[in-house]
Design a protein around this motif. Structure first.
Motif, PDB file in Angstrom:
ATOM      1  N   GLU A  29     -24.758 -49.596  -7.260  1.00 28.24           N
ATOM      2  CA  GLU A  29     -23.651 -48.908  -7.936  1.00 28.24           C
ATOM      3  C   GLU A  29     -23.154 -47.735  -7.108  1.00 28.24           C
ATOM      4  OE1 GLU A  29     -25.489 -47.959 -11.670  1.00 28.24           O
ATOM      5  OE2 GLU A  29     -24.909 -49.887 -12.567  1.00 28.24           O
ATOM      6  N   LYS A  30     -23.346 -47.828  -5.792  1.00 31.48           N
ATOM      7  CA  LYS A  30     -23.023 -46.699  -4.922  1.00 31.48           C
ATOM      8  C   LYS A  30     -22.437 -47.170  -3.611  1.00 31.48           C
ATOM      9  CE  LYS A  30     -25.291 -42.799  -2.604  1.00 31.48           C
ATOM     10  NZ  LYS A  30     -26.603 -42.147  -2.342  1.00 31.48           N
ATOM     11  N   ILE A  31     -21.445 -46.445  -3.112  1.00 32.74           N
ATOM     12  CA  ILE A  31     -20.938 -46.635  -1.763  1.00 32.74           C
ATOM     13  C   ILE A  31     -21.489 -45.515  -0.895  1.00 32.74           C
ATOM     14  CG2 ILE A  31     -18.897 -46.684  -0.274  1.00 32.74           C
ATOM     15  CD1 ILE A  31     -18.995 -49.116  -1.976  1.00 32.74           C
ATOM     16  N   SER A  32     -22.217 -45.859   0.141  1.00 32.88           N
ATOM     17  CA  SER A  32     -22.793 -44.866   1.042  1.00 32.88           C
ATOM     18  C   SER A  32     -21.844 -44.602   2.202  1.00 32.88           C
ATOM     19  CB  SER A  32     -24.145 -45.357   1.569  1.00 32.88           C
ATOM     20  OG  SER A  32     -25.047 -45.614   0.506  1.00 32.88           O
ATOM     21  N   THR A  33     -22.115 -43.545   2.941  1.00 31.61           N
ATOM     22  CA  THR A  33     -21.315 -43.241   4.132  1.00 31.61           C
ATOM     23  C   THR A  33     -22.049 -43.626   5.416  1.00 31.61           C
ATOM     24  OG1 THR A  33     -22.159 -40.961   4.127  1.00 31.61           O
ATOM     25  CG2 THR A  33     -20.060 -41.370   3.006  1.00 31.61           C
ATOM     26  N   SER A  34     -23.370 -43.828   5.322  1.00 30.83           N
ATOM     27  CA  SER A  34     -24.140 -44.286   6.484  1.00 30.83           C
ATOM     28  C   SER A  34     -25.365 -45.039   5.987  1.00 30.83           C
ATOM     29  CB  SER A  34     -24.567 -43.112   7.369  1.00 30.83           C
ATOM     30  OG  SER A  34     -25.596 -42.362   6.747  1.00 30.83           O
ATOM     31  N   TYR A  35     -25.993 -45.798   6.877  1.00 33.03           N
ATOM     32  CA  TYR A  35     -27.177 -46.572   6.506  1.00 33.03           C
ATOM     33  C   TYR A  35     -28.309 -45.655   6.032  1.00 33.03           C
ATOM     34  CZ  TYR A  35     -24.731 -50.155   9.204  1.00 33.03           C
ATOM     35  OH  TYR A  35     -23.793 -51.034   9.679  1.00 33.03           O
ATOM     36  N   ASN A  36     -28.417 -44.490   6.649  1.00 31.87           N
ATOM     37  CA  ASN A  36     -29.534 -43.605   6.344  1.00 31.87           C
ATOM     38  C   ASN A  36     -29.323 -42.768   5.094  1.00 31.87           C
ATOM     39  OD1 ASN A  36     -31.167 -44.364   8.574  1.00 31.87           O
ATOM     40  ND2 ASN A  36     -29.898 -43.110   9.931  1.00 31.87           N
ATOM     41  N   ASP A  37     -28.217 -42.992   4.390  1.00 34.37           N
ATOM     42  CA  ASP A  37     -28.044 -42.330   3.092  1.00 34.37           C
ATOM     43  C   ASP A  37     -29.090 -42.816   2.092  1.00 34.37           C
ATOM     44  OD1 ASP A  37     -25.928 -40.915   4.010  1.00 34.37           O
ATOM     45  OD2 ASP A  37     -24.386 -41.997   2.892  1.00 34.37           O
ATOM     46  N   GLU A  74     -34.067 -49.866   1.155  1.00 35.04           N
ATOM     47  CA  GLU A  74     -33.127 -49.872   0.041  1.00 35.04           C
ATOM     48  C   GLU A  74     -31.813 -50.549   0.426  1.00 35.04           C
ATOM     49  OE1 GLU A  74     -33.550 -48.784  -3.173  1.00 35.04           O
ATOM     50  OE2 GLU A  74     -35.656 -48.595  -2.567  1.00 35.04           O
ATOM     51  N   LEU A  75     -31.158 -51.112  -0.568  1.00 30.00           N
ATOM     52  CA  LEU A  75     -29.864 -51.747  -0.381  1.00 30.00           C
ATOM     53  C   LEU A  75     -28.799 -50.692  -0.071  1.00 30.00           C
ATOM     54  CD1 LEU A  75     -28.758 -54.705  -0.672  1.00 30.00           C
ATOM     55  CD2 LEU A  75     -28.075 -54.080  -2.991  1.00 30.00           C
ATOM     56  N   VAL A  76     -27.935 -50.997   0.902  1.00 27.71           N
ATOM     57  CA  VAL A  76     -26.869 -50.072   1.309  1.00 27.71           C
ATOM     58  C   VAL A  76     -25.545 -50.815   1.289  1.00 27.71           C
ATOM     59  CG1 VAL A  76     -26.001 -48.548   3.124  1.00 27.71           C
ATOM     60  CG2 VAL A  76     -28.478 -48.863   2.846  1.00 27.71           C
ATOM     61  N   THR A  77     -24.526 -50.219   0.670  1.00 29.02           N
ATOM     62  CA  THR A  77     -23.163 -50.733   0.768  1.00 29.02           C
ATOM     63  C   THR A  77     -22.284 -49.603   1.287  1.00 29.02           C
ATOM     64  OG1 THR A  77     -22.831 -50.223  -1.583  1.00 29.02           O
ATOM     65  CG2 THR A  77     -23.315 -52.506  -1.027  1.00 29.02           C
ATOM     66  N   LEU A  78     -21.474 -49.918   2.280  1.00 31.09           N
ATOM     67  CA  LEU A  78     -20.589 -48.917   2.877  1.00 31.09           C
ATOM     68  C   LEU A  78     -19.368 -49.607   3.458  1.00 31.09           C
ATOM     69  CD1 LEU A  78     -21.138 -49.430   6.112  1.00 31.09           C
ATOM     70  CD2 LEU A  78     -23.080 -47.929   5.731  1.00 31.09           C
ATOM     71  N   PHE A  79     -18.356 -48.813   3.784  1.00 35.64           N
ATOM     72  CA  PHE A  79     -17.192 -49.330   4.497  1.00 35.64           C
ATOM     73  C   PHE A  79     -17.388 -49.052   5.977  1.00 35.64           C
ATOM     74  CE2 PHE A  79     -15.416 -49.036   0.238  1.00 35.64           C
ATOM     75  CZ  PHE A  79     -14.792 -50.267   0.140  1.00 35.64           C
ATOM     76  N   ASN A  80     -17.380 -50.121   6.781  1.00 39.53           N
ATOM     77  CA  ASN A  80     -17.666 -49.987   8.203  1.00 39.53           C
ATOM     78  C   ASN A  80     -16.428 -49.546   8.977  1.00 39.53           C
ATOM     79  OD1 ASN A  80     -16.080 -52.302   8.491  1.00 39.53           O
ATOM     80  ND2 ASN A  80     -17.827 -53.677   8.642  1.00 39.53           N
ATOM     81  N   GLN A  81     -16.524 -49.555  10.298  1.00 38.33           N
ATOM     82  CA  GLN A  81     -15.413 -49.066  11.116  1.00 38.33           C
ATOM     83  C   GLN A  81     -14.187 -49.968  11.056  1.00 38.33           C
ATOM     84  OE1 GLN A  81     -16.913 -48.757  15.091  1.00 38.33           O
ATOM     85  NE2 GLN A  81     -17.046 -50.968  15.412  1.00 38.33           N
ATOM     86  N   LEU A  82     -14.341 -51.166  10.502  1.00 39.49           N
ATOM     87  CA  LEU A  82     -13.207 -52.063  10.292  1.00 39.49           C
ATOM     88  C   LEU A  82     -12.593 -51.862   8.912  1.00 39.49           C
ATOM     89  CD1 LEU A  82     -14.770 -55.360  11.716  1.00 39.49           C
ATOM     90  CD2 LEU A  82     -13.385 -53.654  12.939  1.00 39.49           C
ATOM     91  N   ASP A  83     -13.133 -50.893   8.141  1.00 42.71           N
ATOM     92  CA  ASP A  83     -12.706 -50.643   6.762  1.00 42.71           C
ATOM     93  C   ASP A  83     -12.972 -51.843   5.862  1.00 42.71           C
ATOM     94  OD1 ASP A  83     -12.069 -47.996   6.711  1.00 42.71           O
ATOM     95  OD2 ASP A  83      -9.917 -48.257   6.999  1.00 42.71           O
ATOM     96  N   LEU A  84     -14.031 -52.579   6.158  1.00 39.16           N
ATOM     97  CA  LEU A  84     -14.471 -53.688   5.325  1.00 39.16           C
ATOM     98  C   LEU A  84     -15.804 -53.336   4.674  1.00 39.16           C
ATOM     99  CD1 LEU A  84     -13.713 -56.715   7.685  1.00 39.16           C
ATOM    100  CD2 LEU A  84     -12.375 -55.972   5.714  1.00 39.16           C
ATOM    101  N   LEU A  85     -15.978 -53.752   3.427  1.00 42.71           N
ATOM    102  CA  LEU A  85     -17.226 -53.488   2.725  1.00 42.71           C
ATOM    103  C   LEU A  85     -18.366 -54.255   3.391  1.00 42.71           C
ATOM    104  CD1 LEU A  85     -18.397 -52.058   0.173  1.00 42.71           C
ATOM    105  CD2 LEU A  85     -18.211 -54.277  -0.961  1.00 42.71           C
ATOM    106  N   GLU A  86     -19.427 -53.535   3.709  1.00 51.61           N
ATOM    107  CA  GLU A  86     -20.583 -54.114   4.385  1.00 51.61           C
ATOM    108  C   GLU A  86     -21.825 -53.881   3.534  1.00 51.61           C
ATOM    109  OE1 GLU A  86     -23.067 -52.990   8.388  1.00 51.61           O
ATOM    110  OE2 GLU A  86     -20.885 -53.264   8.598  1.00 51.61           O
ATOM    111  N   VAL A  87     -22.665 -54.890   3.466  1.00 47.13           N
ATOM    112  CA  VAL A  87     -23.892 -54.804   2.678  1.00 47.13           C
ATOM    113  C   VAL A  87     -25.081 -54.954   3.624  1.00 47.13           C
ATOM    114  CG1 VAL A  87     -25.153 -55.697   0.693  1.00 47.13           C
ATOM    115  CG2 VAL A  87     -22.663 -55.925   0.779  1.00 47.13           C
ATOM    116  N   SER A  88     -26.074 -54.070   3.472  1.00 43.99           N
ATOM    117  CA  SER A  88     -27.219 -54.115   4.367  1.00 43.99           C
ATOM    118  C   SER A  88     -28.451 -53.575   3.649  1.00 43.99           C
ATOM    119  CB  SER A  88     -26.951 -53.292   5.632  1.00 43.99           C
ATOM    120  OG  SER A  88     -26.778 -51.920   5.295  1.00 43.99           O
ATOM    121  N   ILE A  89     -29.565 -53.625   4.339  1.00 45.94           N
ATOM    122  CA  ILE A  89     -30.792 -52.964   3.899  1.00 45.94           C
ATOM    123  C   ILE A  89     -31.203 -52.005   5.010  1.00 45.94           C
ATOM    124  CG2 ILE A  89     -33.243 -53.264   3.416  1.00 45.94           C
ATOM    125  CD1 ILE A  89     -32.612 -55.863   2.060  1.00 45.94           C
ATOM    126  N   ASN A  90     -31.406 -50.762   4.666  1.00 45.41           N
ATOM    127  CA  ASN A  90     -31.766 -49.782   5.679  1.00 45.41           C
ATOM    128  C   ASN A  90     -33.105 -50.161   6.314  1.00 45.41           C
ATOM    129  OD1 ASN A  90     -31.953 -47.537   7.299  1.00 45.41           O
ATOM    130  ND2 ASN A  90     -32.473 -46.125   5.651  1.00 45.41           N
TER     131      ASN A  90
END
Length: 264
Positions: A204-212, A217-233
């Motif tokens: 339920e959160k948009i992060s600004t970097s992986y290390n947030d 933990e699951l991470v969702t952020l907008f990458n340098q292409l301005d596309l939503l990216e999903v990852s695990i730190n």
């Protein structure tokens, strides 16, 4: 200096690399040949187009891009050279050009292949022709049509965005087709929940970097292409969650717990 890039499905030790580079060194020895990307998933036009579309504009204008993506000649198929955005692209007319270019090209030419050459011979000769400063039109017949493929786009239905995984990077991070603009249009100041593949995995959160987020933990952020990216730190999301291209990412509006409790 003229730059020629190679975007290929070949591994580094494939002999196709040596053949292509050797021919280019013989035909246009003053050109710099750069590997833009290699080891792309074979025959995956969507994947190849994503890579090229998001990299070519970082090269100087006049760069020649050779696209060895699902490029083996097929019955009734053709090869084309395209000039667009000040760059040149040479590849098979298999739909990849419609996915790369977002504006009509300046010129498209169907390459002559009188001696029935394979794509390496044809592409390297065409690249040498362009590198020498000759007109694109001399390479073949000018055309205004190409094979069209429709890119996957996120859809909006009231307070729900349905998107797809369109690219998995080297770290197993999953890039979606949900843009920052589309997300902001629906969830500017509205609580949301992002579901990955199923209702089992969500955030339920948009992060600004992986290390947030904490490691694991699951991470969702907008990458340098301005596309939503999903990852695990610190780990590989694709392997852990068995994520693949085409898997669904769903974003739904929610009512926060505090608001919900205040209603009852």
């Amino acid at each position: 200096m003229i730059f020629i890039t190679l975007t290929t499905e070949w591994h580094e030790d494939d002999f196709f690399n040596g053949i292509t580079r050797g021919k280019l060194a013989s035909l246009c020895p003053d050109a710099a040949v750069i590997t833009n990307a290699s080891s792309l998933p074979p025959f995956n036009i969507m994947h190849g187009a994503f890579v090229i579309r998001n990299t070519f504009h970082h090269y100087p204008e006049g760069t020649i891009h050779l696209l060895f993506v699902n490029s083996e000649q097929k019955k009734g198929g053709r090869y084309i050279a395209v000039k667009s955005h000040g760059h040149y692209f040479i590849g098979a007319d298999n739909g990849i050009f419609s996915l790369i270019l977002n504006t009509p090209p300046e010129m498209m030419v169907e390459l002559k292949n009188d001696d029935d050459s394979g794509e390496i011979d044809l592409f390297t000769r065409a690249a040498a022709h362009i590198a020498s400063g000759k007109e694109l039109a001399v390479l073949g017949n000018i055309t205004d049509s190409i094979v069209e493929k429709v890119p996957l786009r996120a859809t909006i239905d009231r307070n729900v965005i349905i998107g797809s995984i369109i690219f998995i990077d080297s770290y197993g991070n999953a890039i979606t087709n949900i843009t920052r603009e589309v997300f902001g249009r629906v969830f500017d100041k509205t609580p949301f929940r992002i579901y990955i593949k199923s209702n089992k995995y969500y955030t339920e959160k948009i992060s600004t970097s992986y290390n947030d987020e904490s490691v694991g933990e699951l991470v969702t952020l907008f990458n340098q292409l301005d596309l939503l990216e999903v990852s695990i730190n610190g780990d590989n999301l694709s392997s852990l969650f068995n994520i693949e291209n085409g898997d669904v990412v769903r974003i739904e509006g929610t009512i926060s717990k505090s608001i919900n409790e205040g209603l009852f």
